[in-house]
Motif scaffolding. Structure first.
Motif, PDB file in Angstrom:
ATOM      1  N   SER A  50       0.832  -1.202   0.000  1.00  0.00           N
ATOM      2  CA  SER A  50       0.000   0.000   0.000  1.00  0.00           C
ATOM      3  C   SER A  50       0.874   1.262   0.000  1.00  0.00           C
ATOM      4  CB  SER A  50      -0.929  -0.003   1.209  1.00  0.00           C
ATOM      5  OG  SER A  50      -1.788   1.110   1.175  1.00  0.00           O
ATOM      6  N   ILE A  51       1.897   1.256   0.811  1.00  0.00           N
ATOM      7  CA  ILE A  51       2.802   2.410   0.874  1.00  0.00           C
ATOM      8  C   ILE A  51       3.516   2.602  -0.463  1.00  0.00           C
ATOM      9  CG2 ILE A  51       4.995   3.174   1.906  1.00  0.00           C
ATOM     10  CD1 ILE A  51       3.825   2.098   4.583  1.00  0.00           C
ATOM     11  N   LYS A  52       3.946   1.507  -1.066  1.00  0.00           N
ATOM     12  CA  LYS A  52       4.652   1.601  -2.359  1.00  0.00           C
ATOM     13  C   LYS A  52       3.735   2.084  -3.477  1.00  0.00           C
ATOM     14  CE  LYS A  52       8.257  -1.724  -1.347  1.00  0.00           C
ATOM     15  NZ  LYS A  52       8.818  -3.058  -1.604  1.00  0.00           N
ATOM     16  N   ASN A  53       2.450   1.732  -3.412  1.00  0.00           N
ATOM     17  CA  ASN A  53       1.511   2.099  -4.480  1.00  0.00           C
ATOM     18  C   ASN A  53       0.900   3.487  -4.307  1.00  0.00           C
ATOM     19  OD1 ASN A  53       1.760  -0.291  -5.960  1.00  0.00           O
ATOM     20  ND2 ASN A  53       0.311  -1.343  -4.643  1.00  0.00           N
ATOM     21  N   ALA A  54       1.060   4.079  -3.154  1.00  0.00           N
ATOM     22  CA  ALA A  54       0.450   5.387  -2.885  1.00  0.00           C
ATOM     23  C   ALA A  54       1.315   6.520  -3.434  1.00  0.00           C
ATOM     24  CB  ALA A  54       0.246   5.564  -1.388  1.00  0.00           C
ATOM     25  N   ILE A  55       0.677   7.657  -3.656  1.00  0.00           N
ATOM     26  CA  ILE A  55       1.375   8.872  -4.074  1.00  0.00           C
ATOM     27  C   ILE A  55       1.968   9.571  -2.846  1.00  0.00           C
ATOM     28  CG2 ILE A  55       1.112  11.090  -5.263  1.00  0.00           C
ATOM     29  CD1 ILE A  55       0.593   8.620  -7.062  1.00  0.00           C
TER      30      ILE A  55
END
Length: 180
Positions: A50-55
């Motif tokens: 989730s952290i990697k995919n977020a802006i």
């Protein structure tokens, strides 16, 4: 009790791995629908991607002295991020812009509930989410069986939008215009 709140940068996110894993165990213990889905949900498989995919990401840990007692993780992501192999979390066409704000993970150890820590973490998260002017839609995803969390978010002005995965998750939503 001496509660402090530390904002955690993305490169130090492993600091909250134990709390995240506790959250997943807690959710499984409450789940009435498909509790086995939580078996594969843990810090490495849920929060890290989730952290990697977020802006943008925002994580705050509440501590009593040196003891971690709770955390909140929120993010700004492209709306398409929420249509994946696991589920489609909302009707993408219903989102006004390209991005959504999500209060994604939220957990407080049982013995620290009812002291206002949850409200403080929630408010910090919402204040952070609202600083992004291009975001108009905010979501919270509550696992089935967690009625206390569901009622907490409703008291904070979020409304139930729909359920996904046959009731495994309840989706709550609020629009920017509905914040005071």
């Amino acid at each position: 009790m001496n509660i402090t709140y530390d904002v955690i940068p993305d490169d130090k996110i492993e600091i909250c791995s134990d709390l995240c894993n506790e959250l997943m165990k807690f959710q499984k213990s409450k789940a009435l629908i498909k509790p086995e889905l939580f078996d594969s949900m843990k810090f490495e498989t849920w929060m890290v991607p989730s952290i990697k995919n977020a802006i943008h990401n925002y994580t705050v840990i509440a501590k009593d002295g040196d003891k971690q007692v709770g955390y909140v993780y929120s993010n700004i992501s492209r709306k398409e991020t929420y249509s994946n192999d696991f589920a489609t979390f909302f009707d993408l066409s219903s989102v006004r812009g390209s991005y959504v704000g999500c209060l994604s993970n939220f957990y407080i150890k049982d013995e620290y509930r009812q002291y206002g820590i949850g409200s403080r973490l929630f408010n910090m998260s919402i204040d952070w989410l609202q600083q992004f002017e291009y975001v108009e839609d905010y979501f919270i995803f509550v696992s089935n069986g967690n009625t206390n969390a569901l009622e907490f978010y409703k008291r904070k002005g979020f409304s139930v939008s729909h359920d996904i995965l046959d009731g495994f998750i309840t989706v709550l939503r609020k629009h920017k215009k509905d914040f005071h």
